[in-house]
Design a protein around this motif. Sequence first.
Motif, PDB file in Angstrom:
ATOM      1  N   ALA A 179      18.579   6.259  17.916  1.00 43.22           N
ATOM      2  CA  ALA A 179      18.707   7.600  18.642  1.00 43.22           C
ATOM      3  C   ALA A 179      18.131   8.491  17.359  1.00 43.22           C
ATOM      4  N   PHE A 180      18.510   8.103  16.112  1.00 44.84           N
ATOM      5  CA  PHE A 180      17.917   9.075  14.956  1.00 44.84           C
ATOM      6  C   PHE A 180      16.490   8.827  14.858  1.00 44.84           C
ATOM      7  N   SER A 181      15.836   7.972  15.480  1.00 44.36           N
ATOM      8  CA  SER A 181      14.461   7.766  15.323  1.00 44.36           C
ATOM      9  C   SER A 181      13.594   8.782  16.140  1.00 44.36           C
ATOM     10  N   LEU A 182      14.770   9.492  17.099  1.00 43.77           N
ATOM     11  CA  LEU A 182      13.926  10.596  18.002  1.00 43.77           C
ATOM     12  C   LEU A 182      14.085  11.952  17.105  1.00 43.77           C
ATOM     13  N   ALA A 183      14.220  11.919  16.031  1.00 47.28           N
ATOM     14  CA  ALA A 183      14.531  13.345  15.423  1.00 47.28           C
ATOM     15  C   ALA A 183      13.020  14.003  15.040  1.00 47.28           C
ATOM     16  N   SER A 184      13.248  15.165  14.776  1.00 46.87           N
ATOM     17  CA  SER A 184      11.893  15.956  14.681  1.00 46.87           C
ATOM     18  C   SER A 184      11.367  15.765  13.329  1.00 46.87           C
ATOM     19  N   VAL A 185      12.506  15.577  12.560  1.00 46.35           N
ATOM     20  CA  VAL A 185      12.014  15.724  10.812  1.00 46.35           C
ATOM     21  C   VAL A 185      11.572  14.159  10.475  1.00 46.35           C
ATOM     22  N   VAL A 186      10.576  13.820  10.018  1.00 51.74           N
ATOM     23  CA  VAL A 186       9.967  12.834   9.807  1.00 51.74           C
ATOM     24  C   VAL A 186      10.810  11.804   8.822  1.00 51.74           C
ATOM     25  N   ARG A 222       0.838  -1.462  -0.003  1.00 49.54           N
ATOM     26  CA  ARG A 222       0.086   0.131  -0.014  1.00 49.54           C
ATOM     27  C   ARG A 222       0.870   1.112   0.090  1.00 49.54           C
ATOM     28  N   LEU A 223       2.159   1.270  -0.392  1.00 53.83           N
ATOM     29  CA  LEU A 223       3.021   2.291  -0.320  1.00 53.83           C
ATOM     30  C   LEU A 223       2.597   3.430  -1.182  1.00 53.83           C
ATOM     31  N   GLU A 224       2.718   4.505  -0.785  1.00 44.61           N
ATOM     32  CA  GLU A 224       2.407   5.858  -1.500  1.00 44.61           C
ATOM     33  C   GLU A 224       3.626   6.791  -1.235  1.00 44.61           C
ATOM     34  N   LEU A 225       3.920   7.410  -2.456  1.00 48.19           N
ATOM     35  CA  LEU A 225       5.150   8.265  -2.037  1.00 48.19           C
ATOM     36  C   LEU A 225       4.928   9.768  -2.478  1.00 48.19           C
ATOM     37  N   ALA A 226       5.497  10.707  -1.917  1.00 45.98           N
ATOM     38  CA  ALA A 226       5.471  12.018  -1.747  1.00 45.98           C
ATOM     39  C   ALA A 226       6.717  12.836  -1.141  1.00 45.98           C
ATOM     40  N   ALA A 227       6.841  13.797  -1.782  1.00 44.17           N
ATOM     41  CA  ALA A 227       8.149  14.613  -1.058  1.00 44.17           C
ATOM     42  C   ALA A 227       7.878  15.122   0.204  1.00 44.17           C
ATOM     43  N   THR A 228       8.721  15.503   1.136  1.00 45.36           N
ATOM     44  CA  THR A 228       8.692  16.167   2.313  1.00 45.36           C
ATOM     45  C   THR A 228       8.037  17.624   2.082  1.00 45.36           C
ATOM     46  N   ASP A 229       7.054  17.835   2.859  1.00 47.77           N
ATOM     47  CA  ASP A 229       6.584  19.112   2.683  1.00 47.77           C
ATOM     48  C   ASP A 229       6.213  19.852   4.209  1.00 47.77           C
ATOM     49  N   ILE A 230       5.493  20.978   4.302  1.00 52.58           N
ATOM     50  CA  ILE A 230       5.423  21.489   5.642  1.00 52.58           C
ATOM     51  C   ILE A 230       5.108  20.921   6.705  1.00 52.58           C
ATOM     52  N   THR A 231       4.369  19.690   6.526  1.00 52.78           N
ATOM     53  CA  THR A 231       3.902  18.866   7.588  1.00 52.78           C
ATOM     54  C   THR A 231       5.078  18.004   8.136  1.00 52.78           C
ATOM     55  N   ALA A 232       5.985  18.050   7.706  1.00 56.78           N
ATOM     56  CA  ALA A 232       7.315  17.322   8.173  1.00 56.78           C
ATOM     57  C   ALA A 232       7.705  18.063   9.412  1.00 56.78           C
ATOM     58  N   ALA A 238       4.740  21.105  14.975  1.00 53.67           N
ATOM     59  CA  ALA A 238       3.850  22.155  15.059  1.00 53.67           C
ATOM     60  C   ALA A 238       4.170  23.488  15.538  1.00 53.67           C
ATOM     61  N   HIS A 239       5.427  23.421  16.487  1.00 47.12           N
ATOM     62  CA  HIS A 239       5.735  24.686  16.919  1.00 47.12           C
ATOM     63  C   HIS A 239       6.361  25.768  16.143  1.00 47.12           C
ATOM     64  N   THR A 240       6.989  25.155  15.045  1.00 51.16           N
ATOM     65  CA  THR A 240       7.810  25.708  14.029  1.00 51.16           C
ATOM     66  C   THR A 240       7.026  27.080  13.243  1.00 51.16           C
ATOM     67  N   GLU A 241       7.629  28.305  13.336  1.00 50.13           N
ATOM     68  CA  GLU A 241       7.102  29.088  12.561  1.00 50.13           C
ATOM     69  C   GLU A 241       6.405  28.907  11.397  1.00 50.13           C
ATOM     70  N   ALA A 242       7.288  28.313  10.418  1.00 48.96           N
ATOM     71  CA  ALA A 242       7.046  28.038   9.191  1.00 48.96           C
ATOM     72  C   ALA A 242       5.624  27.217   9.085  1.00 48.96           C
ATOM     73  N   ARG A 243       5.394  26.273   9.896  1.00 48.19           N
ATOM     74  CA  ARG A 243       4.333  25.430  10.025  1.00 48.19           C
ATOM     75  C   ARG A 243       3.174  26.259  10.654  1.00 48.19           C
ATOM     76  N   GLN A 244       3.300  26.819  11.534  1.00 49.25           N
ATOM     77  CA  GLN A 244       2.185  27.761  11.966  1.00 49.25           C
ATOM     78  C   GLN A 244       1.734  28.864  11.088  1.00 49.25           C
ATOM     79  N   GLY A 245       2.722  29.465  10.316  1.00 52.19           N
ATOM     80  CA  GLY A 245       2.405  30.395   9.367  1.00 52.19           C
ATOM     81  C   GLY A 245       1.619  29.820   8.205  1.00 52.19           C
TER      82      GLY A 245
END
Length: 752
Positions: free
Chosen positions: A688-695, A392-402, A405-412
Amino acid sequence: MSQPTSDAPSVFARLARGVYRHWGRVLGGGGVLLALAVWVLLQGGHLTTGTIDGIEASRAESLARGAAAGANDQTLAVIFHRDDWTTDDPRFTQAVASVLERVQRLPEVEAVVSPVGAPEAFRARFVAKTGHDLLALVRLKGGEREATAAFPAVRAALEDPRLQTTLTGKVAFVHALNELLAHDLLRAELISFPLALLVLLWVFRTAVAAMLPLVVGGLAVLCGVAGVLLLSRVTNMAQYTLNVVSLIGLGVAIDYSLFIVSRFRSELAEGLTTEDALARTLDTAGRAVAFSGLAVTVGLAGLLFFRGSYLSAMGLGGALVVAFAVLFALTVLPALLSWLGPRVDRGKLPFAHTNRRGGAWHALATWVMRHPWWVLVPTLALLLAMGLPFRRLELAATDITALPAHTEARQGAETLARLFPREAATRVLVAVEFPSGNPFTPERAGALFDASRRIASLPGVVGVESAVDLVPGMDRATVQRMAAAPPQALPPELGSARAAYLTGNVAVLQVLTSQAPSSREARDLVRELRVDRAVGDGRLTVGGQTASDVDAAAFVKHHTPAAVGFVMGMTCVVLFVLLRSVVLPLKALLMNLLSLTGSFGALVWIFQEGHLHRLLRFEPGPIEPSLPILLFCTLFGLSMDYEVLLLSRIREEWLRTGDNTHAVAEGLEQTGGLITSAAAIMVAVFAAFSLASVVVVKAMGLGMAIAVALDATLVRVLIVPAMMRLMGDLNWWGPGHSWRSRARVKQREVVP
């Protein structure tokens, strides 16, 4: 332990004795490399988010670059807010005007669009119904790299104590992503080193031996990251390459060091001198490290088939850090061992024990040999079941939802969608290129009008912005008359707005849809737009984020068969040279695919379908297109570590006894503990890298941790021995000898 029959020392043994005699010079050379790496790190590099050359979306962006309405990627959306001022308050407009005037003077800024002083019809688009929010668009010069570098200065210029300012847009997203990736890298390393140290202390039970792999791992990562920064000055290198390189480099360097230090201590325990122990260690474990490093490099070389993309550069970076890991494991580590000698066992911990093999592995090996079918069938079924979600794999590039929620770009982005839905709508760029001349002659304007109305009728389209859509309700004849009129006859605001959609011989249309950029509906819209490309005598090209997703997925899909074929074929060759068997390399390929099957299925189940999103703190969505192939090429090589370790020991026993069942059981008993210990280190590093903020980094770390855990437990410890038990002497069939008789030729074996 097998003994060589030839008196001629091997290359690895000669290397060991050379390092032993000149260990001071070797350590000095390592220190020079470390100093150079630190100097390069201080200089920095030119990293990007990663692009793919030659795809249609990139061509559309290039065609539209000269038009103000076509530069979405370099445009910042700026929302000004104040609770106690309304948008028609002169104090509000004057404050906004002064800020934008200051910004306009910056050399990095190309244009500013705002409602200040604009006609009422235009102003309505940029004033929120709340009465307290204004929107302005700031367009930066240059491409993504230049715009991202300019962002901090522009952001500082937009600050004003009288206003609350929020920024969003691709440049803001990229800047926030880069900062998060750097933060994630530092945090992951601060976590992974202590975790790895704990596992090493548990494995070695001495402080000195446990510290040595961390020294090699740190050297490899520092030099690998420095190499990536140097490469970024001459090729397109994605920002998260640093995270991937650190993840791979730390894992393999510590694993290789674990094999070498473990064997060295074992040889010292047999009564050998430091020099002889070192020679035996590099002749066995060192040879295994060299083959393992070659296998990992072969896997990463598969990324070179994605030429023209950041994946190719990422493969170079990964191969570079693996090369450093092998280099330091075969030079700096032996130099340290030469200096330490028996002192490698200093700092014994109170919970040290002497029985490294223990009875558990003997009992497991015996049970697997007696019940191979009971082991094989359920374990295979479990791994295959884990892999089912990958369908059921679907592919799409990283976007703002990555972004969190606290980052300015996401809130903006969320504020923009709430207050200015039309400006926040997903935009699909359509660039219509005509053979030459003016793109807005009466005839071409009529063709653009027809194309605009056809596009507006497509499912999911909520609006079209172009030179033929400036005034609502205009018919085709009016558009053609406007095209025939001289520019000075048009109202100033209409003339400047029309110019925003025209550049050279190209006309730009922005197709608006309410669907998310990564949604299936948005991708279907891109494909529908590409069905009919004719616009009069011109031809349309489709770009934008969604089109980039479609093109990136197609690019990866097109090049994947060649990359996978290369990796599997070369891995077979490497294992054949090592094991002198035709059957075992083929079996190894199957085992690696089983490990990846479970990992890929878990990746989709967790990150796409979101079953653990609350625990891991991320927003579910399609998988980054590069992630599956990146995991495949990386993990296919990493799995060879354990394959080489296990099969080399099994083959040694088979050559010695000719008894396949005994050889498999003995090999598992001798290497099972080392395999699980090495895997525990890798899992700790990757987790340890799975704790990253970037998905995408979180998914990479967790995917690799799951794959290594499955590989070192279910696959290498259960499935491989069970299959080898069932296949019997057929395992050892190779050119030049019958599968019914064992080889009589003794060789130096790769036995860590």
